[in-house]
Design an enzyme around this catalytic site. Structure first.
Site, short mmCIF file in Angstrom:
data_model
loop_
_atom_site.label_atom_id
_atom_site.label_comp_id
_atom_site.label_asym_id
_atom_site.label_seq_id
_atom_site.Cartn_x
_atom_site.Cartn_y
_atom_site.Cartn_z
N LYS A 1 0.83 -1.22 0.00
CA LYS A 1 0.00 0.00 0.00
C LYS A 1 0.86 1.26 0.00
O LYS A 1 0.67 2.15 -0.82
CB LYS A 1 -0.91 -0.02 1.23
CG LYS A 1 -1.51 1.33 1.61
CD LYS A 1 -2.30 1.22 2.91
CE LYS A 1 -2.73 2.56 3.46
NZ LYS A 1 -1.63 3.32 4.11
N ASN A 2 1.80 1.33 0.92
CA ASN A 2 2.52 2.59 1.08
C ASN A 2 3.53 2.84 -0.04
O ASN A 2 4.01 3.96 -0.20
CB ASN A 2 3.21 2.65 2.45
CG ASN A 2 2.18 2.82 3.56
OD1 ASN A 2 1.03 3.18 3.30
ND2 ASN A 2 2.57 2.53 4.79
N CYS B 1 -5.97 8.02 8.38
CA CYS B 1 -6.27 7.52 9.72
C CYS B 1 -5.95 8.59 10.75
O CYS B 1 -4.94 9.30 10.63
CB CYS B 1 -5.44 6.28 10.02
SG CYS B 1 -6.04 4.83 9.18
N ARG C 1 -0.77 14.92 12.83
CA ARG C 1 0.18 14.42 11.82
C ARG C 1 0.57 15.57 10.90
O ARG C 1 0.03 15.72 9.79
CB ARG C 1 -0.45 13.26 11.02
CG ARG C 1 -0.70 12.03 11.86
CD ARG C 1 -1.40 10.95 11.09
NE ARG C 1 -0.51 10.16 10.26
CZ ARG C 1 -0.92 9.16 9.47
NH1 ARG C 1 -2.19 8.86 9.41
NH2 ARG C 1 -0.06 8.48 8.75
N ARG D 1 -9.17 0.05 3.37
CA ARG D 1 -8.22 1.03 2.85
C ARG D 1 -6.87 0.39 2.59
O ARG D 1 -6.09 0.89 1.77
CB ARG D 1 -8.04 2.20 3.84
CG ARG D 1 -9.24 3.11 3.92
CD ARG D 1 -8.90 4.35 4.72
NE ARG D 1 -7.53 4.72 4.41
CZ ARG D 1 -6.69 5.29 5.27
NH1 ARG D 1 -7.08 5.57 6.48
NH2 ARG D 1 -5.48 5.60 4.91
C1 UD1 Z 1 3.64 6.72 6.64
C2 UD1 Z 1 2.68 5.62 6.31
C3 UD1 Z 1 2.03 5.09 7.58
C4 UD1 Z 1 3.08 4.72 8.61
C5 UD1 Z 1 4.10 5.83 8.80
C6 UD1 Z 1 5.29 5.43 9.68
C7 UD1 Z 1 1.89 6.23 4.10
C8 UD1 Z 1 0.78 6.73 3.26
N1 UD1 Z 1 1.67 6.15 5.40
O1 UD1 Z 1 2.88 7.77 7.21
O2 UD1 Z 1 1.27 3.95 7.23
O3 UD1 Z 1 2.43 4.50 9.84
O4 UD1 Z 1 4.63 6.22 7.52
O5 UD1 Z 1 5.95 4.32 9.17
O6 UD1 Z 1 2.95 5.85 3.61
N2 UD1 Z 1 5.96 14.03 11.15
C9 UD1 Z 1 6.13 15.38 11.43
N3 UD1 Z 1 6.22 16.25 10.37
C10 UD1 Z 1 6.14 15.84 9.08
C11 UD1 Z 1 5.98 14.48 8.81
C12 UD1 Z 1 5.89 13.58 9.86
O7 UD1 Z 1 6.20 15.78 12.59
O8 UD1 Z 1 6.22 16.69 8.17
C13 UD1 Z 1 5.89 13.07 12.28
C14 UD1 Z 1 4.59 12.29 12.30
O9 UD1 Z 1 3.57 13.00 12.98
C15 UD1 Z 1 5.02 11.02 12.99
C16 UD1 Z 1 6.44 10.80 12.48
O10 UD1 Z 1 6.89 12.07 12.04
O11 UD1 Z 1 5.05 11.22 14.38
C17 UD1 Z 1 6.57 9.82 11.34
O12 UD1 Z 1 5.65 10.15 10.33
P1 UD1 Z 1 5.85 9.73 8.81
O13 UD1 Z 1 6.97 8.75 8.69
O14 UD1 Z 1 5.91 10.96 7.98
O15 UD1 Z 1 4.51 8.98 8.53
P2 UD1 Z 1 3.50 9.21 7.37
O16 UD1 Z 1 4.22 9.53 6.09
O17 UD1 Z 1 2.40 10.11 7.82
#
Ligand code: UD1
Length: 428
Positions: A22-23, A117, A122, A398
C-alpha cells in the site's frame, strides 16, 4: 455500510499470498505524473486507497486502463490540471504525494491538507521544509496548500525527524530539479526504496535510498516504464501475527523476508517457530506464548503499523508486556478501548501501553478505529472462542486486499454482511 462477523477459535492453516505494498503503490501512482509516457504498474493491491488515487489521477486528466486485476496502464503525460480538491485529498493521507509529483512535473501544485487515519496530530511541516529548500514557496489558505517555484533547484535538506512521507515527497519533487539534492536523516523503509527504484527505472538518478542519506541528481525528463510494486510488509506481518494468535501454521507467500526481520525476531521471542524461505515465511505455533517488550521505531526497527496487531498477540501471552510507541503519539493506542470490550487488560500512559496477559479474548461488538486497529480487531476476533462483529470496516479496506477472502482460504469463519439501513438510522 458493512461489517465483519467472525466466529473465532479456529487455527489459521495453509498458504496466503501477499499483495503489493500500500505505502509504495500510493506514492508510485502519484509518481506516474512525472513520466512523459505511459507506465504499466503491476502487483497493485485491491484496496480503497488505490481506488481514490486512481480517481484523483483521472480527475487530473490521466488515462487509466485496467490491464488485469492487479495491473494498470497509466498515461499521465496529458495532465494539465495541478489541483487536488479537498473532497478527494481528505480521503487519504497519501494524497500528499500529489504535492511532490505535481510540483516536480509542473513547478506548481495545489492540494488540500491530507486526510487518512486519525493517529493524532500528523503535521507535514517536514514535507514543506523540503519543498522550500528546493526553492518552492507556498501559501496555506482555507486548508489548501498552494505551492510553486520558477525553477526547482537541488539543495541540502536535513529532516528534523525521520519521515517516510517527507522523504518520498522530496524525492518526487527533486528528481527533475536543477542540480544535486541531498536528503539527510532520510527514512529507510522498504517503500522508500521501492519508490526510488521506480523513479530510477523511469530515468531518474537517485542514490542511497535505504540509507539515511539520499542523493538525487536532477534529470531533464522521465519516461514511462513497466514496474512491479514490492510486496506489502505490513500485510505480511499481519498474517504472520494472525497465524500466531490463532495457534495456526501459515505459509506467507510473495514476501521479501529481509523486510520482515524485526517482526520475525519478535515472533520468535514470543515463542513461534518462524522459518524463512526465498520469498515466503512460515509461522507455526509450537507452544505457550512468552511475554516481551516492544518499541516501535522507523525501519529497520519494529514498524508502528504492526503495533496494534502485536498487542493482540501479547494479550494472549502470560505476564506483563510493554509496548512503547516511538513513531506516533497516543493516537496510535485508540484501539485499546475496543480491545477492552473483548477482555483486553491494557493501560496506556502517553506513548506506553502496559499489557497484562488475559489468555484469550471473548467475542464482542466492536469497531475499527483506524486501518491497523481494524486489523488488530480481526486478529483478536479470530483467536476468540465466540462471535465478534466488527463495524467501520471501511478503514480495513483502505489497506488490506480481499482480507476476508484470504482469511477464509486459511480456514477462518469470517463473513462480510450489510448493516441494514434501519439499524444504522437508529444508531445515529
Ligand atoms: C507513513 C505511512 C504510515 C506509517 C508511517 C510510519 C503512508 C501513506 N503512510 O505515514 O502507514 O504509519 O509512515 O511508518 O505511507 N511528522 C512530522 N512532520 C512531518 C511528517 C511527519 O512531525 O512533516 C511526524 C509524524 O507525525 C510522525 C512521524 O513524524 O510522528 C513519522 O511520520 P511519517 O513517517 O511521515 O509517517 P506518514 O508519512 O504520515
Amino acid at each position: 455500510m458493512e461489517k465483519y462477523v467472525i466466529h473465532g477459535g479456529k487455527p489459521l492453516v495453509g498458504e496466503v499470498t501477499i499483495s503489493g505494498a500500500k505505502n509504495a503503490v500510493l506514492a508510485i501512482l502519484s509518481a506516474t505524473i512525472l513520466a512523459d509516457g505511459p507506465c504499466i504498474i503491476e502487483n497493485i493491491p485491491n484496496i480503497s486507497d488505490v481506488a481514490i488515487s486512481i480517481q484523483i489521477l483521472r480527475d487530473l486528466g490521466a488515462r487509466v486502463k485496467v490491464i488485469n486485476k492487479s495491473t494498470l496502464e497509466i498515461d499521465a503525460s496529458h495532465i494539465r490540471i495541478t489541483e487536488v480538491p479537498y473532497d478527494q485529498a481528505k480521503l487519504m493521507r497519501a494524497s500528499y504525494y500529489f504535492l511532490g509529483a505535481l510540483l516536480g512535473k509542473f513547478n506548481r501544485a495545489k492540494v488540500a491538507m491530507p486526510g487518512g487515519c486519525n493517529l493524532g496530530v500528523r503535521p507535514i511541516d517536514q514535507h514543506l521544509k523540503g519543498f522550500k529548500s528546493l526553492n518552492a514557496s507556498y501559501t496555506l489558505d482555507y486548508g489548501m496548500i498552494d505551492i510553486s517555484a520558477d525553477q526547482l533547484t537541488g539543495s541540502n535538506i536535513c529532516f528534523d525527524i525521520v519521515s517516510v512521507g517527507a522523504t518520498i515527497n522530496v524525492m518526487l519533487a527533486a528528481v527533475k530539479a536543477d542540480g544535486l539534492t541531498i536528503i539527510e536523516n532520510a527514512a529507510k523503509e522498504p517503500h522508500v526504496v521501492d519508490v526510488a527504484n521506480f523513479l530510477n527505472s523511469m530515468g531518474a538518478n537517485i542514490m542511497g535510498a535505504g540509507t539515511d542519506v539520499i542523493k538525487i541528481k536532477g534529470v531533464q525528463s522521465l519516461h514511462g516504464v513497466e514496474y512491479s510494486v514490492i510486496p506489502d510488509q505490513i500485510e505480511a506481518g499481519t498474517y504472520m501475527v494472525a497465524a500466531a494468535a490463532t495457534k495456526g501454521d501459515v505459509l506467507v507467500k510473495n514476501i521479501i523476508p529481509k523486510h520482515l526481520e524485526s517482526i520475525t525476531a519478535k515472533l520468535q521471542k514470543i515463542g513461534l517457530e518462524v522459518t524463512e524461505y526465498d520469498d515466503s515465511v512460515r509461522v507455526k505455533y509450537i507452544g505457550e506464548f512468552n511475554r516481551t517488550n516492544i518499541k516501535t521505531r522507523p525501519h529497520p526497527g519494529f514498524p508502528t503499523d504492526m503495533q496494534p496487531q502485536i498487542a493482540v498477540l501479547l494479550s494472549l501471552a502470560e505476564g506483563t508486556s510493554i509496548i512503547t510507541e516511538g513513531v506516533f503519539g497516543d493516537g496510535r493506542f485508540k484501539y485499546v478501548d475496543e480491545l477492552s470490550r473483548m477482555g483486553a487488560d491494557i493501560s496506556v500512559d502517553g506513548h506506553v501501553a502496559i499489557i497484562e496477559g488475559i489468555g484469550r479474548f471473548t467475542g464482542a461488538q466492536v469497531k475499527a478505529v483506524d486501518l491497523r486497529a481494524g486489523a488488530a480487531m480481526i486478529i483478536a476476533a479470530l483467536s476468540a472462542e465466540d462471535m465478534t462483529e466488527i463495524e467501520n470496516i471501511c478503514y480495513i479496506e483502505r489497506g488490506y486486499s480481499e482480507i476476508e477472502v484470504k482469511l477464509r482460504a486459511l480456514g477462518a469463519d469470517i463473513k462480510k454482511i450489510m448493516i441494514p439501513e434501519k439499524i444504522l438510522q437508529t444508531a445515529l
